[in-house]
Design an enzyme around this catalytic site. Structure first.
Site, short mmCIF file in Angstrom:
data_model
loop_
_atom_site.label_atom_id
_atom_site.label_comp_id
_atom_site.label_asym_id
_atom_site.label_seq_id
_atom_site.Cartn_x
_atom_site.Cartn_y
_atom_site.Cartn_z
N ARG A 70 -28.44 -7.09 12.44
CA ARG A 70 -29.07 -5.91 13.04
C ARG A 70 -28.72 -4.63 12.31
NH1 ARG A 70 -26.89 -6.79 18.96
NH2 ARG A 70 -25.11 -7.11 17.60
N LYS B 116 0.83 -1.21 0.00
CA LYS B 116 0.00 0.00 0.00
C LYS B 116 0.86 1.26 0.00
CE LYS B 116 -3.21 -2.08 3.22
NZ LYS B 116 -4.19 -1.93 4.31
N LYS C 186 2.49 -5.00 10.74
CA LYS C 186 1.13 -5.22 11.23
C LYS C 186 1.22 -6.06 12.49
CE LYS C 186 -3.23 -4.66 9.56
NZ LYS C 186 -3.74 -3.84 8.45
N VAL D 266 -15.32 1.08 8.01
CA VAL D 266 -15.08 1.52 6.64
C VAL D 266 -16.38 1.52 5.82
CG1 VAL D 266 -13.89 1.01 4.47
CG2 VAL D 266 -12.70 0.68 6.66
N1 PHE Z 1 -5.97 -0.58 9.38
C1 PHE Z 1 -5.15 0.20 8.51
C2 PHE Z 1 -4.87 -0.59 7.23
O1 PHE Z 1 -5.09 -1.79 7.13
C3 PHE Z 1 -3.85 0.50 9.20
C4 PHE Z 1 -3.61 1.87 9.77
C5 PHE Z 1 -4.60 2.74 10.17
C6 PHE Z 1 -2.31 2.28 9.91
C7 PHE Z 1 -4.30 3.97 10.67
C8 PHE Z 1 -2.00 3.52 10.40
C9 PHE Z 1 -3.01 4.36 10.78
O2 PHE Z 1 -4.42 -0.03 6.25
#
Ligand code: PHE
Length: 346
Positions: free
Chosen positions: A208, A66, A78, A185
Site C-alpha cells: 500500500r 555505532k 538494546k 527511516v
Molecule cells: N533505533 C536506534 C538505533 O538502532 C536506537 C535509538 C534511537 C537510540 C533513539 C536512542 C535514541 O540506532
C-alpha cells in the site's frame, strides 16, 4: 543456551518473562565501558526466545560499534520485547509500563529509545515509569521526537561518500537508488534523495505504500534484490544480505539503515567479490541514536546534531580508504576501526 551466551563478547543479557502478556523482555548490554549502555527497544514477534536473545545480543553490539565510530560517550545496549501473540492496546500499555519500571530499577545501566515496533508515543508510556532513562519521547512530553529523520539523514550522507568513491561525485542527482522499507527511516530518506534529484525506486512488504508515492517506481518485494540500480538501500529488517540474495543483486553499492544487514560476516567478502561496495550498517545508521541522545543528554541544538550526523560521510570515506589500502572488506575495516577506538579509551 550456553553456546548462545558464550559465543557473544558482550557484558550481560538481562531477561524476564511478563506473566500478564506472555512476552519475554530481553535487554542486551554489549558494553558500558564507553558510557551508559544505550539503544532502542524492538517490539515484535519472534519464533523462539533463543532467536530473540541472539537478536538482542547482535543489536546491542551494533550500538557499541555505532557510538564508538561516532566518538560519542555511550555504550551499546538494546532491548527486545518478544511477543508470542498479538496484544490488545491495553495489554500492550501495561507491558510497556512494567518494562519502564524495570528500566528504572536498573538505575542507569540501560537507557532506551525507539526501534522497530516502537514509537515516541510508546517512549512517553515507558517514561511514565522509566524516567529518566528514556530517550525520544514526543516533544509534548519534553522529548526530541522520533529518530527516523536523523537516521535517514545519516544514511543519505553515507550515500555521498559512496558517490565520491565510486562515481567521483558526491551528488546523487540522476543516481538510481532503490530504498527497501518505507518506514520511519525510509520516508525521510526519500525526502533527502528527492531534494537532490536522484532517480528513486521504492519497495516495501506493505504494497500500500505505493499509493503514498505515486511518483516513484514501486518494486515488489519478490523483485527487490534483482532490480538493477546504482545504490540499494536496505532500511527494513536485518539479515537481508546473504548467500541467497547477494548473487541476485544488480547494484553497485549497498548503503542502508537497517541494523545487522549481513547474514554472516563472510557475506561482506561475498559482496566484495561481486564488486559491490558495502557501506557497513553500523557506520551508516548512527544518525537517530546520535542526534537524539546528543540533543537530550548533551544539550545539542538540532543544527549541531545534524552536523554531527553528517560526519557519517567522513567516517565511511575513512573506512573505504582503509579497506582499499589493506585489501580487506569494508565490514572488517570498519570493525578494526571500532576496535582501535575502543582500545584507546580502555
Ligand atoms: N533505533 C536506534 C538505533 O538502532 C536506537 C535509538 C534511537 C537510540 C533513539 C536512542 C535514541 O540506532
Amino acid at each position: 543456551m550456553k553456546e548462545i551466551l558464550t559465543a557473544w563478547d558482550g557484558e550481560a543479557v538481562l531477561i524476564r518473562h511478563d506473566a500478564q502478556t506472555g512476552a519475554v523482555i530481553i535487554i542486551g548490554i554489549h558494553s558500558s565501558k564507553f558510557g551508559p549502555a544505550t539503544g532502542g527497544t524492538r517490539l515484535m514477534k519472534y519464533n523462539t526466545v533463543e532467536d530473540a536473545i541472539q537478536d538482542a545480543q547482535k543489536l546491542s553490539s551494533g550500538m557499541t560499534y555505532k557510538f564508538a565510530l561516532a566518538d560519542f560517550p555511550r555504550g551499546g545496549g538494546k532491548a527486545v520485547i518478544a511477543l508470542s501473540r498479538v496484544l490488545l492496546p491495553e495489554e500492550r500499555h501495561g507491558l510497556l509500563m512494567r518494562y519502564g519500571s524495570w528500566i528504572r530499577q536498573l538505575n542507569g545501566y540501560y537507557y532506551t529509545g525507539p526501534d522497530v515496533g516502537t514509537t515516541p508515543e510508546d517512549m512517553d508510556v515507558i517514561a511514565t515509569t522509566g524516567d529518566p532513562y528514556v530517550f525520544s519521547r514526543t516533544p509534548a512530553n519534553g522529548g526530541a521526537g522520533g529518530s527516523g529523520e536523523a537516521t535517514g539523514y545519516g544514511t543519505y550522507c553515507g550515500m555521498k561518500a559512496v558517490g565520491a568513491h565510486l562515481f567521483g561525485t558526491r551528488t546523487l542527482a540522476g543516481k538510481k537508488i532503490l530504498v527497501q522499507g518505507i518506514g520511519s527511516v525510509g520516508r525521510p530518506l526519500l525526502g533527502y534523495l528527492k531534494s537532490e534529484g536522484a532517480e528513486i525506486l521504492i519497495s516495501d512488504v506493505d504494497e500500500r505504500v505505493a499509493n503514498d508515492y505515486p511518483e516513484y517506481v514501486f518494486v515488489t518485494p519478490a523483485r527487490v534484490y534483482q532490480t538493477p540500480c546504482d545504490i540499494f538501500s536496505p532500511c527494513a529488517l536485518g539479515g537481508i544480505l546473504n548467500a541467497d540474495t547477494i548473487p541476485q543483486l544488480r547494484c553497485k553499492a549497498v548503503v542502508g539503515a537497517a541494523n545487522n544487514q549481513l547474514g554472516t560476516e563472510a557475506d561482506a567478502d561475498f559482496l566484495a567479490r561481486q564488486n559491490i561496495l558495502y557501506a557497513p550498517d553500523f557506520a551508516c545508521n548512527i544518525g537517530g541514536a546520535l542526534a537524539i541522545t546528543g540533543m537530550e543528554a548533551m544539550g545539542w541544538s538540532k543544527q549541531v546534531a545534524f552536523e554531527q550526523v553528517s560526519r557519517v560521510e567522513q567516517t565511511l570515506t575513512t573506512i573505504f580508504t582503509l579497506a582499499d589500502e589493506q585489501r580487506i572488506n569494508t565490514h572488517v575495516a570498519a570493525r578494526n576501526l571500532v576496535r582501535e577506538k575502543l582500545n584507546r579509551i580502555q
